[in-house]
Design an enzyme around this catalytic site. Structure first.
Site, PDB file in Angstrom:
ATOM      1  N   THR A  48       0.833  -1.195   0.000  1.00 37.35           N
ATOM      2  CA  THR A  48       0.000   0.000   0.000  1.00 37.35           C
ATOM      3  C   THR A  48       0.869   1.247   0.000  1.00 37.35           C
ATOM      4  O   THR A  48       2.025   1.216   0.412  1.00 37.35           O
ATOM      5  CB  THR A  48      -0.884   0.054   1.267  1.00 37.35           C
ATOM      6  OG1 THR A  48      -0.035   0.128   2.415  1.00 37.35           O
ATOM      7  CG2 THR A  48      -1.777  -1.163   1.378  1.00 37.35           C
ATOM      8  N   GLY A  94       2.935   4.426   0.596  1.00 30.52           N
ATOM      9  CA  GLY A  94       4.351   4.749   0.567  1.00 30.52           C
ATOM     10  C   GLY A  94       5.244   3.531   0.481  1.00 30.52           C
ATOM     11  O   GLY A  94       6.331   3.589  -0.118  1.00 30.52           O
ATOM     12  N   ARG A 141      -7.297   6.515   5.346  1.00 34.97           N
ATOM     13  CA  ARG A 141      -7.899   5.858   6.516  1.00 34.97           C
ATOM     14  C   ARG A 141      -8.509   4.506   6.141  1.00 34.97           C
ATOM     15  O   ARG A 141      -8.591   3.617   6.974  1.00 34.97           O
ATOM     16  CB  ARG A 141      -8.989   6.756   7.126  1.00 34.97           C
ATOM     17  CG  ARG A 141      -8.447   7.935   7.932  1.00 34.97           C
ATOM     18  CD  ARG A 141      -9.575   8.644   8.650  1.00 34.97           C
ATOM     19  NE  ARG A 141      -9.065   9.641   9.599  1.00 34.97           N
ATOM     20  CZ  ARG A 141      -9.732  10.053  10.669  1.00 34.97           C
ATOM     21  NH1 ARG A 141     -10.933   9.549  10.921  1.00 34.97           N
ATOM     22  NH2 ARG A 141      -9.224  10.962  11.469  1.00 34.97           N
ATOM     23  N   THR A 182      -7.101  -1.166   3.771  1.00 34.76           N
ATOM     24  CA  THR A 182      -6.917  -2.611   3.987  1.00 34.76           C
ATOM     25  C   THR A 182      -8.088  -3.254   4.713  1.00 34.76           C
ATOM     26  O   THR A 182      -8.112  -4.476   4.881  1.00 34.76           O
ATOM     27  CB  THR A 182      -5.638  -2.869   4.799  1.00 34.76           C
ATOM     28  OG1 THR A 182      -5.733  -2.194   6.057  1.00 34.76           O
ATOM     29  CG2 THR A 182      -4.410  -2.385   4.049  1.00 34.76           C
ATOM     30  N   LYS A 237      -3.797 -14.232  15.063  1.00 37.01           N
ATOM     31  CA  LYS A 237      -4.794 -15.240  15.432  1.00 37.01           C
ATOM     32  C   LYS A 237      -4.666 -16.479  14.549  1.00 37.01           C
ATOM     33  O   LYS A 237      -4.780 -17.609  15.033  1.00 37.01           O
ATOM     34  CB  LYS A 237      -6.205 -14.652  15.297  1.00 37.01           C
ATOM     35  CG  LYS A 237      -7.306 -15.677  15.565  1.00 37.01           C
ATOM     36  CD  LYS A 237      -8.687 -15.059  15.536  1.00 37.01           C
ATOM     37  CE  LYS A 237      -9.751 -16.128  15.822  1.00 37.01           C
ATOM     38  NZ  LYS A 237     -11.113 -15.551  15.927  1.00 37.01           N
ATOM     39  N   TYR A 284      19.579 -12.296  36.970  1.00 33.83           N
ATOM     40  CA  TYR A 284      18.587 -12.585  38.009  1.00 33.83           C
ATOM     41  C   TYR A 284      18.071 -11.257  38.554  1.00 33.83           C
ATOM     42  O   TYR A 284      18.517 -10.190  38.143  1.00 33.83           O
ATOM     43  CB  TYR A 284      19.168 -13.460  39.127  1.00 33.83           C
ATOM     44  CG  TYR A 284      20.449 -12.951  39.757  1.00 33.83           C
ATOM     45  CD1 TYR A 284      20.425 -11.984  40.762  1.00 33.83           C
ATOM     46  CD2 TYR A 284      21.686 -13.452  39.364  1.00 33.83           C
ATOM     47  CE1 TYR A 284      21.592 -11.524  41.348  1.00 33.83           C
ATOM     48  CE2 TYR A 284      22.859 -12.993  39.945  1.00 33.83           C
ATOM     49  CZ  TYR A 284      22.803 -12.029  40.941  1.00 33.83           C
ATOM     50  OH  TYR A 284      23.965 -11.579  41.516  1.00 33.83           O
ATOM     51  N   HIS A 310      21.644   0.450  48.049  1.00 35.29           N
ATOM     52  CA  HIS A 310      20.338  -0.172  48.278  1.00 35.29           C
ATOM     53  C   HIS A 310      19.208   0.854  48.219  1.00 35.29           C
ATOM     54  O   HIS A 310      18.318   0.869  49.072  1.00 35.29           O
ATOM     55  CB  HIS A 310      20.332  -0.934  49.597  1.00 35.29           C
ATOM     56  CG  HIS A 310      21.329  -2.049  49.641  1.00 35.29           C
ATOM     57  ND1 HIS A 310      21.126  -3.262  49.012  1.00 35.29           N
ATOM     58  CD2 HIS A 310      22.549  -2.126  50.200  1.00 35.29           C
ATOM     59  CE1 HIS A 310      22.182  -4.043  49.205  1.00 35.29           C
ATOM     60  NE2 HIS A 310      23.067  -3.375  49.919  1.00 35.29           N
ATOM     61  N   GLU A 326      30.315   0.540  41.967  1.00 35.70           N
ATOM     62  CA  GLU A 326      29.605  -0.256  40.958  1.00 35.70           C
ATOM     63  C   GLU A 326      29.323   0.543  39.685  1.00 35.70           C
ATOM     64  O   GLU A 326      29.620   0.100  38.584  1.00 35.70           O
ATOM     65  CB  GLU A 326      28.270  -0.760  41.538  1.00 35.70           C
ATOM     66  CG  GLU A 326      28.404  -1.825  42.611  1.00 35.70           C
ATOM     67  CD  GLU A 326      28.432  -3.229  42.050  1.00 35.70           C
ATOM     68  OE1 GLU A 326      28.534  -3.380  40.812  1.00 35.70           O
ATOM     69  OE2 GLU A 326      28.344  -4.178  42.837  1.00 35.70           O
ATOM     70  N   PHE A 361       5.725  14.279  59.849  1.00 35.22           N
ATOM     71  CA  PHE A 361       5.685  14.993  61.120  1.00 35.22           C
ATOM     72  C   PHE A 361       6.189  14.139  62.284  1.00 35.22           C
ATOM     73  O   PHE A 361       6.228  12.914  62.207  1.00 35.22           O
ATOM     74  CB  PHE A 361       4.288  15.537  61.408  1.00 35.22           C
ATOM     75  CG  PHE A 361       3.199  14.504  61.580  1.00 35.22           C
ATOM     76  CD1 PHE A 361       3.227  13.569  62.615  1.00 35.22           C
ATOM     77  CD2 PHE A 361       2.111  14.479  60.715  1.00 35.22           C
ATOM     78  CE1 PHE A 361       2.210  12.641  62.785  1.00 35.22           C
ATOM     79  CE2 PHE A 361       1.094  13.550  60.868  1.00 35.22           C
ATOM     80  CZ  PHE A 361       1.143  12.630  61.914  1.00 35.22           C
ATOM     81  N   ARG A 385       4.445  16.412  52.790  1.00 36.82           N
ATOM     82  CA  ARG A 385       5.107  15.198  53.276  1.00 36.82           C
ATOM     83  C   ARG A 385       5.809  14.501  52.125  1.00 36.82           C
ATOM     84  O   ARG A 385       5.396  14.620  50.977  1.00 36.82           O
ATOM     85  CB  ARG A 385       4.048  14.270  53.895  1.00 36.82           C
ATOM     86  CG  ARG A 385       4.609  13.069  54.616  1.00 36.82           C
ATOM     87  CD  ARG A 385       3.480  12.241  55.210  1.00 36.82           C
ATOM     88  NE  ARG A 385       2.771  11.487  54.177  1.00 36.82           N
ATOM     89  CZ  ARG A 385       1.682  10.736  54.395  1.00 36.82           C
ATOM     90  NH1 ARG A 385       1.166  10.678  55.609  1.00 36.82           N
ATOM     91  NH2 ARG A 385       1.110  10.084  53.412  1.00 36.82           N
TER      92      ARG A 385
END
Length: 529
Positions: free
Chosen positions: A37, A39, A67, A70, A140, A219, A281, A333, A478, A525
């Site tokens: 199709t 381009g 739009r 297909t 599918k 892991y 950590h 590290e 607080f 907070r």
């Protein structure tokens, strides 16, 4: 259904034309008829390939600005027909529908359109309809049809054909079907997420998100846990988009800690000078500003030299050779920075286990975004903590007013506390952390841990007294009782910043007044669980 399928006819319609011509030539050389199709057809014809327009198959021209092209039984029948079903074969013959053995589609660049800040109408026009419909149909019917949605799988298909006398096997088609469904799911997730934001829907009924595999990991947090690193396509500078200059692949924990380090150091505007954060950590063990990057690093390191071993170092400015020389004095590290000069790269090159990452920029700490956390049966979604408190917004609640230097240190400590696991207590002096208490069930325990760490460092550095004496302290939430304030005073703190809002604020303020502390409330907070 599980037998090899000969590849005789392909439909190719791609937005990303990378590698298209070479790939199509290799298909044509195998005698594969190519339908296409727009381009894609034009590009292949200009390269001298024979291509049949989908419009010639459907009997309808492309219309409505492309739009509709297909979405037709001649296409979907060719993709969905079961080749071992006599009724399907009869329907194909009756309606002149030819089988399509291979679908090659990559979708309109919706994610890229959103990323560049396009307006609503442009984003809508870049939502692909025909592409996802064909992909889902081909996937599918993977018992008979192969589907390719990523340019990177062109070579995999050609290798499959080489290995199986121009046929595809069931295993190959199953793998490609899974990839195809993941792609359409990610595409729909991107569209729905964008649309929720565009219409101001903060809690949509359904929320979807997806990622693309960036790296398989040895892991996870522990050796018995499987893990992988996926990227979302978000352009926010950080570990996902960084360039790795050297060292072995990042681990799960490396990635998590590096992200934490870089998000923290980005809180400090480079225009206000160099800043360094050292993370272990996912918690900071030292954060500091300095006149130079090496000074910022040394001051951050001196907060907790023990925990810094094997940690992650993040800088808010380009890494230079002098700072690199200092960093390699202990095992580190990962180092992450917006950039690094050639001297720094040369120095790090001698340390094969050290990873250097450069990002090209800093993430915006004020930008909106989402964070997710899995729980049994679902996940929690919330906005990124992009809260900031200006000096003008502070409420002084004690009799003693904080000095100018104390105000600076209070805001510095408050910025760091935002990135410390709750309950968080951060002691700071002169733009550097001098004690951090993190992740405790009791705020008083965090207060005591931060003090003890400072005492240990005073002994290690040969100081006459711990640097918590005369310090400013931030608490991420607080103080529910006056005992926390009393513990800070025992550590030598002189000023405190906290959200306020406790039922016993009056008792806490009274304790601060009695102990001669200056205290300010933020009204905000920063819990970080």
């Amino acid at each position: 259904m599980s037998h090899p399928v000969a590849l005789k006819r392909a439909l190719i319609s791609v937005s990303d034309k990378t590698g298209l011509i070479e790939f199509a030539r290799k298909l044509a050389a195998r005698g594969v008829e190519i339908l296409s199709t727009g381009g894609s057809a034009k590009a292949m014809r200009e390269a001298g390939l024979t291509v049949k327009d989908v419009a010639d198959v459907t009997g309808f021209p492309e219309m409505m600005d492309g739009r509709v092209k297909t979405l037709h039984p001649a296409v979907h029948g060719g993709l969905l027909a079961l080749r071992d079903n006599d009724e399907h074969l009869a329907a194909m013959q009756a309606h002149g529908i030819g089988p399509i053995d291979l679908l090659v589609v990559n979708l309109y660049p919706f994610e890229e359109t959103v990323a560049k800040g396009a307006d609503y109408a442009d984003c809508i026009e870049n939502i692909d309809i025909g592409g996802p419909a064909m992909i889902r149909a081909a996937a599918k019917n993977h018992g008979f049809v192969s589907v390719i949605v990523d340019v990177q799988d062109y070579d995999a298909l050609l290798a499959e054909l080489d290995a199986n006398d121009d046929h595809t096997t069931m295993g190959f088609r199953q793998r490609q079907a899974q990839i195809a469904y993941a792609r359409t799911a990610a595409y729909d997730a991107a569209v729905s997420t964008w649309m929720a934001g565009a219409i101001g829907e903060e809690t949509p009924r359904r929320r979807a998100f997806a990622g693309t595999l960036a790296q398989g990991l040895r892991y996870g947090e522990n050796p018995h846990q499987q893990a992988a690193f996926y990227v979302t396509g978000d352009t926010r500078p950080g570990v996902a988009s960084a360039r790795q200059w050297q060292g072995k692949e990042l681990s799960y924990n490396n990635i998590n800690d590096t992200d934490a380090a870089f998000e923290l150091v980005a809180e400090f505007d480079p225009a206000n000078g160099p800043a360094c954060a050292i993370i272990k950590h996912a918690n900071p063990c030292g954060v500091a500003q300095g006149a130079t990057a090496i000074e910022a690093y040394k001051r951050a390191f001196d907060c907790d030299t023990t925990s810094a071993f094997g940690g992650i170092v993040a800088l808010n400015q380009p890494l230079d050779g002098a700072t690199a020389e200092e960093i390699v004095k202990i095992f580190t590290e990962v180092v992450i920075a917006p950039d690094a000069d050639e001297d720094a790269k040369r120095i790090f090159a001698a340390k094969k286990n050290l990873r250097l990452l450069t990002t090209g920029g800093l993430p915006d700490p004020t930008a909106a975004g989402m964070t997710f956390r899995q729980v049994a049966g679902g996940f929690l979604a919330q906005g990124r903590d992009n809260g900031h408190v200006s000096r003008d917004a502070l409420k002084i609640v004690t009799e003693r007013q904080p000095s100018e230097q104390e105000l600076n240190d209070l805001l510095f400590a408050w910025t760091v506390a935002k990135h410390v696991k709750s309950n968080a207590i951060v002691y700071a002096r002169d733009g550097a952390t001098v004690g951090i208490g993190a992740g405790q069930m009791s705020r008083v325990d965090s207060t005591r841990i931060g003090r003890r760490k400072s005492e240990d460092m005073a002994e290690a550095l040969g100081l006459a007294q711990p640097l918590t004496i005369g310090s400013a302290v931030a608490s991420d939430a607080f103080f529910p009782f006056a005992d926390g304030i009393e513990a800070l005073a025992e550590a030598g703190a002189k000023a405190v910043i906290q959200p306020g809002g406790s039922m016993r604020d009056d008792e806490v303020i009274a304790a601060a007044n009695r102990l001669g502390l200056a205290m300010v409330f933020t009204g905000q907070r920063h819990f970080r669980h």
